[in-house]
Design a protein around this motif. Structure first.
Motif, PDB file in Angstrom:
ATOM      1  N   ARG A  61     -14.170  15.908  22.803  1.00 23.33           N
ATOM      2  CA  ARG A  61     -13.248  15.077  23.330  1.00 23.33           C
ATOM      3  C   ARG A  61     -13.450  14.579  24.878  1.00 23.33           C
ATOM      4  O   ARG A  61     -13.910  15.621  25.695  1.00 23.33           O
ATOM      5  CB  ARG A  61     -11.679  15.372  23.307  1.00 23.33           C
ATOM      6  CG  ARG A  61     -11.464  16.754  23.975  1.00 23.33           C
ATOM      7  CD  ARG A  61      -9.930  17.171  24.059  1.00 23.33           C
ATOM      8  NE  ARG A  61      -9.632  18.330  24.608  1.00 23.33           N
ATOM      9  CZ  ARG A  61      -9.407  18.299  25.725  1.00 23.33           C
ATOM     10  NH1 ARG A  61      -9.268  17.316  26.436  1.00 23.33           N
ATOM     11  NH2 ARG A  61      -9.143  19.748  26.217  1.00 23.33           N
ATOM     12  N   GLU A  68     -15.140   9.287  31.731  1.00 18.87           N
ATOM     13  CA  GLU A  68     -15.906   9.071  30.512  1.00 18.87           C
ATOM     14  C   GLU A  68     -16.416  10.395  30.070  1.00 18.87           C
ATOM     15  O   GLU A  68     -16.560  11.268  30.527  1.00 18.87           O
ATOM     16  CB  GLU A  68     -16.937   8.057  30.588  1.00 18.87           C
ATOM     17  CG  GLU A  68     -17.868   8.244  31.827  1.00 18.87           C
ATOM     18  CD  GLU A  68     -17.745   7.557  33.102  1.00 18.87           C
ATOM     19  OE1 GLU A  68     -17.256   6.433  32.948  1.00 18.87           O
ATOM     20  OE2 GLU A  68     -18.276   7.961  34.040  1.00 18.87           O
ATOM     21  N   LEU A 105     -19.235   6.257  27.541  1.00 19.66           N
ATOM     22  CA  LEU A 105     -18.548   6.334  26.148  1.00 19.66           C
ATOM     23  C   LEU A 105     -17.349   7.311  26.463  1.00 19.66           C
ATOM     24  O   LEU A 105     -17.496   7.965  27.218  1.00 19.66           O
ATOM     25  CB  LEU A 105     -19.698   7.485  25.137  1.00 19.66           C
ATOM     26  CG  LEU A 105     -18.903   7.677  23.941  1.00 19.66           C
ATOM     27  CD1 LEU A 105     -18.837   6.578  22.773  1.00 19.66           C
ATOM     28  CD2 LEU A 105     -19.889   8.775  23.126  1.00 19.66           C
ATOM     29  N   HIS A 106     -16.299   6.739  25.832  1.00 23.79           N
ATOM     30  CA  HIS A 106     -14.818   7.326  26.268  1.00 23.79           C
ATOM     31  C   HIS A 106     -14.453   7.681  24.563  1.00 23.79           C
ATOM     32  O   HIS A 106     -14.566   6.865  23.768  1.00 23.79           O
ATOM     33  CB  HIS A 106     -14.087   6.117  26.548  1.00 23.79           C
ATOM     34  CG  HIS A 106     -14.832   5.504  27.955  1.00 23.79           C
ATOM     35  ND1 HIS A 106     -14.435   5.777  29.046  1.00 23.79           N
ATOM     36  CD2 HIS A 106     -15.403   4.376  27.783  1.00 23.79           C
ATOM     37  CE1 HIS A 106     -14.950   5.065  29.693  1.00 23.79           C
ATOM     38  NE2 HIS A 106     -15.470   4.157  29.292  1.00 23.79           N
ATOM     39  N   GLY A 107     -13.654   8.607  24.595  1.00 17.55           N
ATOM     40  CA  GLY A 107     -12.900   8.969  23.108  1.00 17.55           C
ATOM     41  C   GLY A 107     -12.891  10.106  22.793  1.00 17.55           C
ATOM     42  O   GLY A 107     -13.465  11.286  23.366  1.00 17.55           O
ATOM     43  N   VAL A 109     -14.669  12.364  19.671  1.00 24.33           N
ATOM     44  CA  VAL A 109     -15.850  12.579  18.277  1.00 24.33           C
ATOM     45  C   VAL A 109     -15.843  13.676  17.670  1.00 24.33           C
ATOM     46  O   VAL A 109     -16.345  14.526  18.122  1.00 24.33           O
ATOM     47  CB  VAL A 109     -17.184  11.786  18.866  1.00 24.33           C
ATOM     48  CG1 VAL A 109     -18.196  11.797  18.134  1.00 24.33           C
ATOM     49  CG2 VAL A 109     -17.429  10.655  20.041  1.00 24.33           C
ATOM     50  N   ALA A 117     -14.116   9.309  14.021  1.00 24.55           N
ATOM     51  CA  ALA A 117     -14.309   9.277  15.531  1.00 24.55           C
ATOM     52  C   ALA A 117     -13.252   8.135  15.959  1.00 24.55           C
ATOM     53  O   ALA A 117     -13.199   7.151  15.139  1.00 24.55           O
ATOM     54  CB  ALA A 117     -15.289   8.758  16.085  1.00 24.55           C
ATOM     55  N   CYS A 119     -13.413   5.987  19.536  1.00 27.93           N
ATOM     56  CA  CYS A 119     -14.109   5.964  20.834  1.00 27.93           C
ATOM     57  C   CYS A 119     -14.510   4.415  21.100  1.00 27.93           C
ATOM     58  O   CYS A 119     -14.286   3.706  20.407  1.00 27.93           O
ATOM     59  CB  CYS A 119     -15.205   6.720  20.643  1.00 27.93           C
ATOM     60  SG  CYS A 119     -16.435   6.453  19.455  1.00 27.93           S
TER      61      CYS A 119
END
Length: 167
Positions: A61, A68, A105-107, A109, A117, A119
């Motif tokens: 995460r 990011e 990349l954000h989020g 996974v 995921a 993201c």
């Protein structure tokens, strides 16, 4: 790691990246481990990973204090093609692609269930050019965004070129 070297031998014509510096810090948190890692080959590219990993669920995460989860910066320039995997370098050369590339990349996974995921991937290419056959397009700015949420992806691209905008 200082002045490290990575060799990708399982590709046609091995890709070698030398002069790499890398650093990683792992810090235990409640239920998570915080990870901060950087890999650089100045002035050609840099990669930063700022994340948390839950060893019970194997979920990666974004660190709430970071912008990011993963960030890649690269100067797409003919002298830097040798740092790309061969297939990507061939595409970049064929289309004479160049410019300053940033990918983030954000989020969240989950490693064991990538389909779950949630993201977002953003891409920014500044001061670029791209060629197809005999036509070369100067691109002042290209921005892309892909959102992935449980097997659904939405993708958008905006470009500023030839004194206009393309969406």
């Amino acid at each position: 790691i200082s002045n490290g070297r990575v060799c990708f031998e399982n590709m046609p014509g091995a890709t070698v990246i030398d002069g790499i510096s890398a650093e990683m810090t792992v810090t235990p948190q409640t239920g998570w481990y915080s990870i901060h890692a950087t890999v650089k080959r100045k002035p050609h590219f840099g990669m930063t990973l700022i994340a948390g990993i839950n060893l019970d669920t194997l979920a990666l995460r974004m660190d709430p204090d970071a912008k990011e989860l993963l960030r890649i910066d690269m100067d797409l320039h003919r002298d830097n093609d040798k740092y790309l995997p061969r297939e990507i370098a061939a595409y970049v050369q064929r289309h004479q692609a160049q410019g300053k590339l940033q990918i983030a990349l954000h989020g969240v996974v989950p490693i064991e269930s990538l389909a779950a995921a949630k993201c977002e991937l953003t891409l920014r290419l500044d001061g670029a050019q791209f060629s197809v056959d005999q036509f070369t397009m100067p691109l002042k700015l290209v921005e892309g965004r892909a959102q992935y949420d449980q097997n659904k992806m939405v993708f958008s691209v905006n470009a500023e070129c030839l004194e206009g905008k393309l969406t």
